[in-house]
Design an enzyme around this catalytic site. Structure first.
Site, PDB file in Angstrom:
ATOM      1  N   ASP A 231      10.631  71.984 -61.193  1.00  0.00           N
ATOM      2  CA  ASP A 231      11.339  73.248 -61.430  1.00  0.00           C
ATOM      3  C   ASP A 231      10.888  74.295 -60.403  1.00  0.00           C
ATOM      4  OD1 ASP A 231      12.912  75.187 -63.080  1.00  0.00           O
ATOM      5  OD2 ASP A 231      10.916  76.032 -63.421  1.00  0.00           O
ATOM      6  N   LYS A 235      13.051  76.118 -57.138  1.00  0.00           N
ATOM      7  CA  LYS A 235      13.143  77.556 -56.857  1.00  0.00           C
ATOM      8  C   LYS A 235      12.613  77.867 -55.464  1.00  0.00           C
ATOM      9  CE  LYS A 235      12.875  78.625 -61.746  1.00  0.00           C
ATOM     10  NZ  LYS A 235      11.916  78.787 -62.853  1.00  0.00           N
TER      11      LYS A 235
END
Ligand SMILES: NC(=O)c1ccc[n+]([C@@H]2O[C@H](COP(=O)([O-])OP(=O)(O)OC[C@H]3O[C@@H](n4cnc5c(N)ncnc54)[C@H](OP(=O)(O)O)[C@@H]3O)[C@@H](O)[C@H]2O)c1
Ligand SMILES: *C1O[C@H](CO)[C@@H](O)[C@H](O)[C@H]1NC(C)=O
Ligand SMILES: *[C@@H]1O[C@H](CO)[C@@H](O)[C@H](O)[C@H]1NC(C)=O
Ligand SMILES: *[C@@H]1O[C@H](CO)[C@@H](O)[C@H](O)[C@H]1NC(C)=O
Length: 376
Positions: A231, A235
């Site tokens: 995750d 980003k």
């Protein structure tokens, strides 16, 4: 007095973020219709979940306040995405597609929607953190002032509503030189390490803190989906690309996984949780090591723009560093640039949650509305 404008909204996804968005859309629509200089009427003309959709061939509005029961009573099987793009392209009014899903399939079709003049606003990371080819295709397909394609905004794809994407774009477009980006980009990792090793001392064992985060609903249903670092890597990929790095994919740079190798292939998440305690020794050692240097451990992402290096993993920080002082599940983003010198531009706050994420999406929708041409 200018003619009122009508814009049609299609929303994909009715989960945590989607439901909050729909309630924000309801009040936004009421407010814009009252605008004295140019009243704008927003109509929700399509609402989709993964298997079902509500829409009608005449693009008649769906009552936003009643979407739940309409979805239950009146939905049809979901159109395949290419058919959905063709359908929306027939709308007599401009269409904005709100992607409230986490679907790769939907993201893969952004270029198709954009080329048909449909604007896209989204919190879904998948279009921007997948292959570099998709990233390029999306921004080629998007309007860049020529008025052909639709517009695309994705503020909430990084740090929910925190103004990360727009701030980076402003820095780059106004000619600042971004040298380094560093921060805690995951609410889950933030919560986990702020509790495992608080700056003031203390904290439980790693497995206890993972369990606590899971019980409070801060992790994915299988905490390994957070602990693998992907995750954060996604980003970081988006941020790196925004400053011009051609990052091939979120797996093309080092990402430190916190899942013990022996537990990577355990099938059942509960079995994983039960066994995690047996591997606390390694994390305890790192914690002691950091403490002996007067530092704390944090799970961070960083981009060194000059060296073109991205990295995700554990780092040690002085207890006076802003990253060490983070609270709860807050995110922090530090942008080191030529103009800002030694003292970075810092953005900090809640980086998750349906309401704040939806606010980012609603904000993007407002930006698109400003850009869409006025009615003749
Ligand atoms: N929640 C946050 O704090 C946060 C923060 C930043 C970014 N985001 C991003 O925001 C997005 C939405 O998050 P969420 O928490 O709302 O997720 P969620 O609760 O899992 O909801 C996802 C929704 O998308 C629908 N869906 C999935 N595939 C679809 C498809 N192909 N076509 C149409 N609908 C589809 C699902 O349908 P069903 O109802 O049929 O399952 C569900 O309604 C994600 O990309 C997430 O990464 C969330
Ligand atoms: C979904 O909709 C909500 C509110 O309408 C919005 O805040 C959120 O950002 C949207 N999510 C995506 C992925 O577009
Ligand atoms: C929309 O739904 C709400 C709640 O059920 C209802 O009170 C309202 O009258 C409906 N509006 C229209 C235009 O049908
Ligand atoms: C805008 O589109 C034109 C034509 O496709 C292209 O040559 C130009 O590079 C684009 N500009 C930007 C900023 O993407």
């Amino acid at each position: 007095m200018p003619a009122p404008r009508q814009v049609n909204i299609a929303v994909l996804g009715a989960g945590g973020v989607g439901s909050c968005f729909l309630s924000q859309l309801s009040s936004l629509s009421a407010k814009l219709s009252q605008n004295p200089s140019t009243p704008t009427y927003l109509s929700l003309i399509l609402l989709s979940r993964s298997k079902t959709m509500v829409y009608n061939d005449a693009f008649k509005p769906i009552n936003i306040s009643d979407w739940k029961s309409i979805m239950e009573k009146n939905s049809k099987p979901a159109l395949p995405l290419p058919d959905l793009a063709d359908f929306l392209a027939m709308s007599p009014e401009k269409v904005v597609l709100v992607d409230n899903t986490s679907s790769q399939d939907v993201a893969d079709h952004y270029p198709m929607f954009l080329r048909k003049g449909i604007s896209v606003v989204t919190a879904n990371k998948k279009g921007f953190a997948g292959s570099y080819a998709l990233w390029q295709d999306i921004f080629r397909a998007a309007s860049n002032g020529t008025g052909q394609g639709g517009w695309i905004f994705h503020e909430s794809s990084v740090g929910a509503c925190l103004p990360t994407v727009s701030t980076l774009k402003d820095l780059v477009e106004t000619g600042d030189e971004v040298r380094k980006i560093e921060g805690v980009f995951s609410g889950t990792m933030s919560f986990l390490f702020n509790n495992f090793m608080p700056a003031g001392g203390g904290g439980g064992s790693f497995s206890q803190e993972v369990k606590k985060a899971k019980d409070l609903g801060y992790t994915e249903p299988d905490p390994r989906d957070d602990l693998n670092g992907m995750d954060v890597a996604r980003k970081l990929t988006i941020l790196g690309r925004l400053v011009g790095l051609e990052i091939e994919s979120p797996t093309s740079f080092p990402v430190q996984s916190l899942i013990p190798t022996a537990l990577e292939n355990v099938k059942d998440p509960n079995e994983f949780m039960a066994k995690l305690g047996g591997y606390d020794g390694e994390m305890e050692k790192l914690k002691k090591e950091a403490a002996s240097e007067g530092k704390v451990l944090r799970y961070v992402g960083s981009v060194d723009v000059e060296k073109k290096q991205c990295r995700v993993g554990l780092e040690k920080f002085d207890s006076s560093h802003p990253i060490s002082a983070l609270k709860g599940s807050d995110n922090i983003f530090s942008f080191y640039t030529k103009r800002y010198g030694e003292s970075p531009l810092v953005i900090q706050g809640a980086g998750a949650g349906g309401d704040v994420t939806a606010m980012g999406v609603t904000g993007d929708l407002i930006k698109v509305l400003r850009l869409l041409p006025q009615r003749q």
